[in-house]
Design a protein around this motif. Sequence first.
Motif, PDB file in Angstrom:
ATOM      1  N   ARG A  64       1.807 -18.763  70.031  1.00 37.35           N
ATOM      2  CA  ARG A  64       0.972 -19.662  70.834  1.00 37.35           C
ATOM      3  C   ARG A  64       1.093 -19.345  72.324  1.00 37.35           C
ATOM      4  N   LEU A  65       2.310 -19.114  72.787  1.00 41.01           N
ATOM      5  CA  LEU A  65       2.514 -18.768  74.197  1.00 41.01           C
ATOM      6  C   LEU A  65       1.813 -17.454  74.530  1.00 41.01           C
ATOM      7  N   ALA A  66       1.963 -16.473  73.657  1.00 41.70           N
ATOM      8  CA  ALA A  66       1.316 -15.183  73.882  1.00 41.70           C
ATOM      9  C   ALA A  66      -0.195 -15.320  73.875  1.00 41.70           C
ATOM     10  N   ALA A  67      -0.714 -16.145  72.984  1.00 39.79           N
ATOM     11  CA  ALA A  67      -2.168 -16.353  72.918  1.00 39.79           C
ATOM     12  C   ALA A  67      -2.676 -17.001  74.200  1.00 39.79           C
ATOM     13  N   ARG A  68      -1.925 -17.946  74.741  1.00 42.38           N
ATOM     14  CA  ARG A  68      -2.332 -18.590  75.994  1.00 42.38           C
ATOM     15  C   ARG A  68      -2.326 -17.580  77.141  1.00 42.38           C
ATOM     16  N   ALA A  69      -1.284 -16.755  77.188  1.00 48.14           N
ATOM     17  CA  ALA A  69      -1.209 -15.738  78.235  1.00 48.14           C
ATOM     18  C   ALA A  69      -2.331 -14.715  78.077  1.00 48.14           C
ATOM     19  N   GLN A  70      -2.609 -14.316  76.839  1.00 51.89           N
ATOM     20  CA  GLN A  70      -3.672 -13.352  76.599  1.00 51.89           C
ATOM     21  C   GLN A  70      -5.027 -13.938  76.961  1.00 51.89           C
ATOM     22  N   GLN A  71      -5.242 -15.205  76.658  1.00 55.31           N
ATOM     23  CA  GLN A  71      -6.500 -15.863  77.002  1.00 55.31           C
ATOM     24  C   GLN A  71      -6.688 -15.864  78.528  1.00 55.31           C
ATOM     25  N   LEU A  72      -5.618 -16.141  79.262  1.00 55.52           N
ATOM     26  CA  LEU A  72      -5.698 -16.103  80.722  1.00 55.52           C
ATOM     27  C   LEU A  72      -6.058 -14.700  81.191  1.00 55.52           C
ATOM     28  N   ALA A  73      -5.388 -13.690  80.653  1.00 51.71           N
ATOM     29  CA  ALA A  73      -5.663 -12.305  81.054  1.00 51.71           C
ATOM     30  C   ALA A  73      -7.089 -11.900  80.715  1.00 51.71           C
ATOM     31  N   GLU A  74      -7.568 -12.318  79.549  1.00 51.78           N
ATOM     32  CA  GLU A  74      -8.934 -11.955  79.147  1.00 51.78           C
ATOM     33  C   GLU A  74      -9.986 -12.626  80.022  1.00 51.78           C
ATOM     34  N   SER A  75      -9.668 -13.786  80.563  1.00 47.09           N
ATOM     35  CA  SER A  75     -10.640 -14.490  81.400  1.00 47.09           C
ATOM     36  C   SER A  75     -10.444 -14.195  82.889  1.00 47.09           C
ATOM     37  N   TRP A  76      -9.495 -13.342  83.199  1.00 43.71           N
ATOM     38  CA  TRP A  76      -9.191 -13.030  84.601  1.00 43.71           C
ATOM     39  C   TRP A  76     -10.387 -12.346  85.236  1.00 43.71           C
ATOM     40  N   ASP A  77     -10.859 -12.896  86.338  1.00 44.46           N
ATOM     41  CA  ASP A  77     -12.065 -12.349  86.958  1.00 44.46           C
ATOM     42  C   ASP A  77     -11.859 -11.931  88.406  1.00 44.46           C
ATOM     43  N   ARG A  78     -10.619 -11.785  88.815  1.00 46.21           N
ATOM     44  CA  ARG A  78     -10.343 -11.366  90.188  1.00 46.21           C
ATOM     45  C   ARG A  78      -9.987  -9.888  90.203  1.00 46.21           C
ATOM     46  N   PRO A  79     -10.648  -9.112  91.043  1.00 45.87           N
ATOM     47  CA  PRO A  79     -10.275  -7.692  91.139  1.00 45.87           C
ATOM     48  C   PRO A  79      -8.833  -7.558  91.620  1.00 45.87           C
ATOM     49  N   ALA A  80      -8.208  -6.468  91.245  1.00 47.53           N
ATOM     50  CA  ALA A  80      -6.799  -6.253  91.588  1.00 47.53           C
ATOM     51  C   ALA A  80      -6.543  -6.336  93.086  1.00 47.53           C
ATOM     52  N   ASP A  81      -7.515  -5.949  93.903  1.00 46.27           N
ATOM     53  CA  ASP A  81      -7.297  -5.948  95.351  1.00 46.27           C
ATOM     54  C   ASP A  81      -7.834  -7.213  96.033  1.00 46.27           C
ATOM     55  N   ALA A  82      -8.219  -8.219  95.247  1.00 44.39           N
ATOM     56  CA  ALA A  82      -8.746  -9.457  95.825  1.00 44.39           C
ATOM     57  C   ALA A  82      -7.627 -10.242  96.491  1.00 44.39           C
ATOM     58  N   ARG A  83      -7.958 -10.866  97.590  1.00 42.74           N
ATOM     59  CA  ARG A  83      -6.984 -11.679  98.307  1.00 42.74           C
ATOM     60  C   ARG A  83      -6.780 -13.002  97.579  1.00 42.74           C
TER      61      ARG A  83
END
Length: 107
Positions: A64-83
């Motif tokens: 469950r914890l891994a699924a929550r973390a993966q869901q956050l990563a999959e929905s991440w919409d900020r470019p790596a260099d975004a402030r």
Amino acid sequence: MNLHDWIDELADVLDVETEVDEGLVLDLARVAAQNVQKTAAPITAYLLGVAVGAGDANPEQVERLAARAQQLAESWDRPADARDPDDIDDEVPDDSSVDHSSDLYED
């Protein structure tokens, strides 16, 4: 030496007794690397481990914890260099011409 041997040896060195679902951890790390940035992979895996250890999680809770973390990563919409929007852009005064040699500082 294969991954299973490495996990067993590392667990012995770190003095931890746990079962590791390496597929789950590797999938989470891959998603974090692809959707956030490459360096997010080990940090994400580490934080999952901290969360699991802090809560003494059972295998279902780990999933469950891994699924929550993966869901956050999959929905991440900020470019790596975004402030970070919480960063403050306050001007820092230039006091390079001020002599601070006699200033007293508290320990």
